[in-house]
Design a protein around this motif. Sequence first.
Motif, mmCIF file in Angstrom:
data_model
loop_
_atom_site.group_PDB
_atom_site.id
_atom_site.type_symbol
_atom_site.label_atom_id
_atom_site.label_comp_id
_atom_site.label_asym_id
_atom_site.label_seq_id
_atom_site.Cartn_x
_atom_site.Cartn_y
_atom_site.Cartn_z
ATOM 1 N N THR A 1 0.619 -22.648 6.224
ATOM 2 C CA THR A 1 0.054 -23.606 5.271
ATOM 3 C C THR A 1 -0.615 -22.884 4.114
ATOM 4 O O THR A 1 -0.425 -23.253 2.949
ATOM 5 C CB THR A 1 -0.949 -24.538 5.977
ATOM 6 N N PHE B 1 2.113 -21.401 1.879
ATOM 7 C CA PHE B 1 2.816 -22.401 1.090
ATOM 8 C C PHE B 1 1.928 -22.959 -0.016
ATOM 9 O O PHE B 1 2.375 -23.117 -1.162
ATOM 10 C CB PHE B 1 3.328 -23.545 1.963
ATOM 11 N N TRP C 1 1.643 -20.426 -2.775
ATOM 12 C CA TRP C 1 2.885 -20.394 -3.548
ATOM 13 C C TRP C 1 2.955 -21.599 -4.489
ATOM 14 O O TRP C 1 3.312 -21.483 -5.661
ATOM 15 C CB TRP C 1 4.052 -20.350 -2.580
ATOM 16 N N TYR C 2 2.557 -22.779 -3.998
ATOM 17 C CA TYR C 2 2.567 -23.985 -4.823
ATOM 18 C C TYR C 2 1.528 -23.877 -5.947
ATOM 19 O O TYR C 2 1.808 -24.240 -7.090
ATOM 20 C CB TYR C 2 2.306 -25.219 -3.957
ATOM 21 N N GLN D 1 10.465 -24.345 -4.467
ATOM 22 C CA GLN D 1 9.484 -25.080 -3.661
ATOM 23 C C GLN D 1 10.204 -25.846 -2.546
ATOM 24 O O GLN D 1 9.738 -25.875 -1.406
ATOM 25 C CB GLN D 1 8.680 -26.052 -4.535
ATOM 26 N N THR E 1 11.475 -23.343 0.021
ATOM 27 C CA THR E 1 10.360 -22.895 0.851
ATOM 28 C C THR E 1 9.991 -23.942 1.894
ATOM 29 O O THR E 1 9.727 -23.609 3.056
ATOM 30 C CB THR E 1 9.136 -22.571 -0.027
ATOM 31 N N THR E 2 9.980 -25.199 1.492
ATOM 32 C CA THR E 2 9.645 -26.279 2.434
ATOM 33 C C THR E 2 10.631 -26.318 3.588
ATOM 34 O O THR E 2 10.234 -26.380 4.763
ATOM 35 C CB THR E 2 9.637 -27.630 1.697
ATOM 36 N N LEU F 1 10.246 -23.174 5.834
ATOM 37 C CA LEU F 1 9.089 -23.270 6.738
ATOM 38 C C LEU F 1 9.349 -24.249 7.877
ATOM 39 O O LEU F 1 8.958 -23.995 9.023
ATOM 40 C CB LEU F 1 7.841 -23.686 5.969
#
Length: 115
Positions: free
Chosen positions: A42, A45, A48-49, A81, A84-85, A88
């Motif tokens: 978390t 991420f 990164w966001y 993004q 990445t989602t 993960l």
Amino acid sequence: MTSDVNPHSQPERHAPVYDELAAAPEFTELRRLYRGFVFPATLAFLSWYLLYILMSNYATGFMDQQVVGNINVALVFGLLQFVTTFLLAWLYSRYSESKLDPLARQLNERYEAGR
């Protein structure tokens, strides 16, 4: 007809099976393993966001650079993004299957036996 039950009295409390399970070392290990994946993932991420948002606001020159045709760096970052989602989610699924699910099944079997 009157009832002998006092509505304000507390019923006799027995330690339910889930209290026993919550105190089990397997449950503590399950929580440790879960948190060991979820918290760093978390944080990574969200970092990164946040980088994407900050660069979109403050590094507009860089984000406006064309990569191919009308595709610029900002669009690539935005699409990453999504990548990445999904990455993960896939990594968590594999981690859960190998580390969390066996412990959860063991605890569930203990729960079912104690019901």
